[in-house]
Each structure stands twice: as structure tokens, then as C-alpha cells.
Design an enzyme around this catalytic site. Structure first.
Site, PDB file in Angstrom:
ATOM      1  N   ILE A  75      -2.949   3.874   6.760  1.00  0.00           N
ATOM      2  CA  ILE A  75      -3.901   2.957   6.137  1.00  0.00           C
ATOM      3  C   ILE A  75      -3.187   1.799   5.439  1.00  0.00           C
ATOM      4  O   ILE A  75      -3.783   0.740   5.206  1.00  0.00           O
ATOM      5  CB  ILE A  75      -4.793   3.715   5.127  1.00  0.00           C
ATOM      6  CG1 ILE A  75      -6.061   2.915   4.804  1.00  0.00           C
ATOM      7  CG2 ILE A  75      -4.027   4.028   3.849  1.00  0.00           C
ATOM      8  CD1 ILE A  75      -7.067   3.681   3.971  1.00  0.00           C
ATOM      9  N   SER A  76      -1.916   1.961   5.138  1.00  0.00           N
ATOM     10  CA  SER A  76      -1.179   0.984   4.340  1.00  0.00           C
ATOM     11  C   SER A  76      -0.507  -0.073   5.207  1.00  0.00           C
ATOM     12  O   SER A  76       0.359   0.255   6.031  1.00  0.00           O
ATOM     13  CB  SER A  76      -0.108   1.688   3.505  1.00  0.00           C
ATOM     14  OG  SER A  76       0.787   0.744   2.953  1.00  0.00           O
ATOM     15  N   PRO A  77      -0.839  -1.362   5.012  1.00  0.00           N
ATOM     16  CA  PRO A  77      -0.135  -2.402   5.762  1.00  0.00           C
ATOM     17  C   PRO A  77       1.327  -2.505   5.361  1.00  0.00           C
ATOM     18  O   PRO A  77       2.180  -2.859   6.185  1.00  0.00           O
ATOM     19  CB  PRO A  77      -0.902  -3.677   5.405  1.00  0.00           C
ATOM     20  CG  PRO A  77      -1.556  -3.389   4.090  1.00  0.00           C
ATOM     21  CD  PRO A  77      -1.867  -1.930   4.112  1.00  0.00           C
ATOM     22  N   ALA A  85       3.221   0.037   4.583  1.00  0.00           N
ATOM     23  CA  ALA A  85       3.888   1.101   5.329  1.00  0.00           C
ATOM     24  C   ALA A  85       4.120   0.672   6.769  1.00  0.00           C
ATOM     25  O   ALA A  85       5.172   0.956   7.357  1.00  0.00           O
ATOM     26  CB  ALA A  85       3.066   2.385   5.276  1.00  0.00           C
TER      27      ALA A  85
END
Length: 219
Positions: free
Chosen positions: A11-13, A15
Site C-alpha cells: 500500500i505504501s508508495p 515502500a
């Protein structure tokens, strides 16, 4: 050979960007990377925090910044149609692609992580949880375990709890030699640690993190 652990949630850009930049940060070193998907929302809940996308002004800045960082890195980053979204199907699919805990290959490899990140962030703006897309991703990954099975669900829970116990508070986080490096912008610091920068033996790492008295917010 050194081993480092890459904690992430697709979900994390940040990451996603760190995942793409990690090989360059490790270039020239013999390093084994262990990929551990964890539920970012569970970290936030445990620590009493909101995610960046839950604060409107912060959401706008986050997506502007990650668009800029993708431009600088020269990588594709297409935000999905809905964000935040429920990443549980993707996280469980990742763990389903690994062997049961304690067996060889009991963590998902880089290719599996790459498929998850590309599904979310290189999907031309499509919905990350669109059923047909999820079904196609599952067919491509061919998980060895049932993503909806209790063993996989428990593995995700236990991995997230273990990460919290180590002090992981966000994604991406990289663990190397007991030190936690948080965020895509910590990769140069990680590289310095791998290169043997004497700063890491100076005691500053430890002393900088010492608690200091300050004003406590009243809730």
C-alpha cells in the site's frame, strides 16, 4: 554474507520506491535480502497514529512527493484508483507464495514482492482490489498455500506483531545488524552502514536516540 530484512506493505508508495532503489543501494556488497510483508495499518493502530493518506493535506503532499521521487529515480509510479485500500488480499497472497514457517523458502522472494508492487503501482491507475486483476495476479504467482487459509492469516499477524516487537513503526523499514532504517530516504544511510562508515561505531547511533525531557501533549 550479510543479511538484511525488508519490511513492506504494497500500500505504501515509499515502500514501492525503496524496493526499486534497493539493488543500487546494495551494489558491490554480498547481501541476502529477506522480504517480510506486514500490515501497515496494524502498526498505525498499535501506535495510535493515522496514515499519511488519512490526513488530507499530508495526502496531497505525499502523492506530489512520490511523483517527484519516481521522476528522479526514473521509475513508473501510477497511483491506484483507490488509496488507501485494503491490502490484506495482497499481503496474504504474498505469504501464501512462501513455504510454511520453519521450512526452506518460508518467506516470499523478490519476484513475488515485485509482482505485488507492480500490481498496485504500475497498474495504469487501476483498482488494486479489482477481482479480475487479483485473480490474474494469483494465477501468475501460483501460491503454494491457500491465501484465505488460517495458516497464512496467522503468519501475517505474527510477522506484523514480531515487527512491532522489534520497533518497526512504518514501511519501508530495513533491518541490518540489529539497526532499523526507516523510509525510502534512509537508503543512503543503509549504504553507509554496509560500507563500514565509522560513524556507526562512534556511539552516535546510540546516544542520538536517548530520550530527552520535553513537553508532553495532553489528550
Amino acid at each position: 554474507m550479510k543479511q538484511l530484512t525488508f519490511y513492506f506493505d504494497p500500500i505504501s508508495p515509499y515502500a514501492a520506491l525503496a524496493f526499486e532503489a534497493l539493488p543500487e543501494a546494495l551494489a558491490g556488497h554480498s547481501v541476502e535480502v529477506v522480504y517480510r510483508p506486514i500490515l501497515f495499518a496494524a502498526l498505525l493502530q498499535a501506535l495510535g497514529q493515522k496514515g499519511p493518506a488519512e490526513i488530507e493535506a499530508k495526502r496531497r503532499w505525499t502523492f506530489r512527493q512520490v511523483a517527484w521521487l519516481a521522476h528522479v529515480q526514473g521509475v513508473v509510479l501510477d497511483p491506484p484508483a483507490q488509496h488507501p485500500f485494503n491490502p490484506l488480499p495482497l499481503l496474504r497472497l504474498a505469504w501464501a507464495c512462501a513455504a510454511p514457517q520453519g521450512q526452506p523458502g518460508d518467506t516470499p522472494g523478490r519476484w513475488v514482492a515485485e509482482q505485488l508492487f507492480h500490481h498496485v503501482w504500475r497498474g495504469a491507475g487501476a483498482d488494486a482490489n479489482e477481482p479480475a486483476r487479483l485473480a490474474e495476479l494469483s494465477r501468475r504467482l501460483a501460491p503454494a498455500q491457500d491465501p484465505a487459509g488460517e495458516a497464512v492469516k496467522q503468519r501475517l499477524r505474527s510477522e506484523t506483531e514480531a515487527a512491532l516487537g522489534l520497533g518497526v513503526f512504518g514501511v519501508p523499514t530495513v533491518e541490518l545488524d540489529g539497526r532499523l532504517f526507516w523510509g525510502q530516504d534512509a537508503l543512503p544511510m543503509l549504504r553507509a552502514a554496509l560500507d563500514g562508515d565509522p560513524w556507526f561505531r562512534s556511539g552516535i547511533w546510540e546516544s542520538a536516540a536517548q530520550p530527552r525531557p520535553g513537553v508532553a501533549r495532553k489528550h
